[in-house]
Design a protein around this motif. Structure first.
Motif, short mmCIF file in Angstrom:
data_model
loop_
_atom_site.label_atom_id
_atom_site.label_comp_id
_atom_site.label_asym_id
_atom_site.label_seq_id
_atom_site.Cartn_x
_atom_site.Cartn_y
_atom_site.Cartn_z
N GLN A 88 7.20 -3.07 -6.55
CA GLN A 88 7.88 -3.47 -5.32
C GLN A 88 7.14 -2.96 -4.09
N ASN A 89 6.43 -1.86 -4.22
CA ASN A 89 5.64 -1.32 -3.12
C ASN A 89 4.17 -1.55 -3.44
N THR B 74 0.67 1.26 1.90
CA THR B 74 1.74 0.80 1.01
C THR B 74 2.77 0.01 1.80
N SER C 16 6.30 -2.73 1.62
CA SER C 16 7.37 -3.38 0.89
C SER C 16 7.07 -4.87 0.82
N THR C 17 7.31 -5.50 -0.33
CA THR C 17 7.00 -6.92 -0.48
C THR C 17 8.25 -7.68 -0.91
#
Length: 204
Positions: free
Chosen positions: A145-146, A175, A177-178
């Motif tokens: 997720q990161n 890094t 968040s996606t």
């Protein structure tokens, strides 16, 4: 009384002056550091926008899309710039399939310059004095997720095809968040990321 008055009007001691000067030093250092931070963005930089493209969201790309800003400062070096993006990595792992798209801002073409490693998938043109939004769509998806993205880029002058950057420049997003992108946009933080463009078979 006269003694106290004389004490009040006495000049500050050397210790007091030195102590005051010590407190002033950090303010000068902080003020001087600001231009370095501002100048670090460079002609191609990550915006911080990145989204995951789930397999059920579209039938073209099943990976990620991330956003960059391309800036060609008005004047020489380059007047019309050709940028080649290579060595795209997700969490440090090289990506084999990706496509670079100029999403907004005036674009151009440069038929006279085909730099080394340039393909239809990884190269774009930026006119003099222009700012563009650049999307990079990938066909590789990490199970995280990161996610961090990194790449190399090198710019060339269109008219001469001479390299503006002597060697490729490496940049990293850090890094991020996606959030997922869906047909309606989902929680993706990149405006216009979906629907993705038609996939060029050479970029798969």
């Amino acid at each position: 009384m006269s003694h106290n008055h004389g004490a009040d009007s006495a000049p500050p001691s050397r210790r007091s002056v030195v102590k005051g000067a010590a407190w002033a030093v950090p303010a000068v250092v902080v003020a001087g550091a600001a231009p370095t931070v501002a100048a670090s963005s460079g002609p191609l930089s990550f915006t911080g926008g990145a989204c995951k493209l789930p397999g059920n969201a579209n039938d073209i790309f099943k990976g990620y899309v991330f956003e960059l800003t391309a800036v060609n400062t008005l004047g020489p070096g380059p007047t019309t710039g050709v940028t080649v993006i290579t060595n795209v990595r997700i969490n440090g792992v090289p990506v084999t399939g990706y496509q670079v798209v100029v999403k907004s801002g005036t674009t151009c073409s440069c038929a006279t310059c085909t730099p080394p490693l340039s393909t239809v998938c990884n190269t774009f043109c930026t006119p003099d004095g222009e700012v563009q939004r650049i999307f990079v769509y990938t066909n590789s998806q990490a199970n995280s997720q990161n996610t961090s993205f990194s790449l190399d880029y090198q710019r060339y002058e269109c008219s001469t095809c001479a390299a503006i950057d002597p060697t490729p420049v490496s940049i990293s997003s850090g890094t991020l968040s996606t959030p997922p992108a869906t047909g309606g946009g989902g929680s993706c933080n990149i405006q216009g990321a979906v629907p993705p463009p038609p996939l060029n078979a050479a970029c798969a």
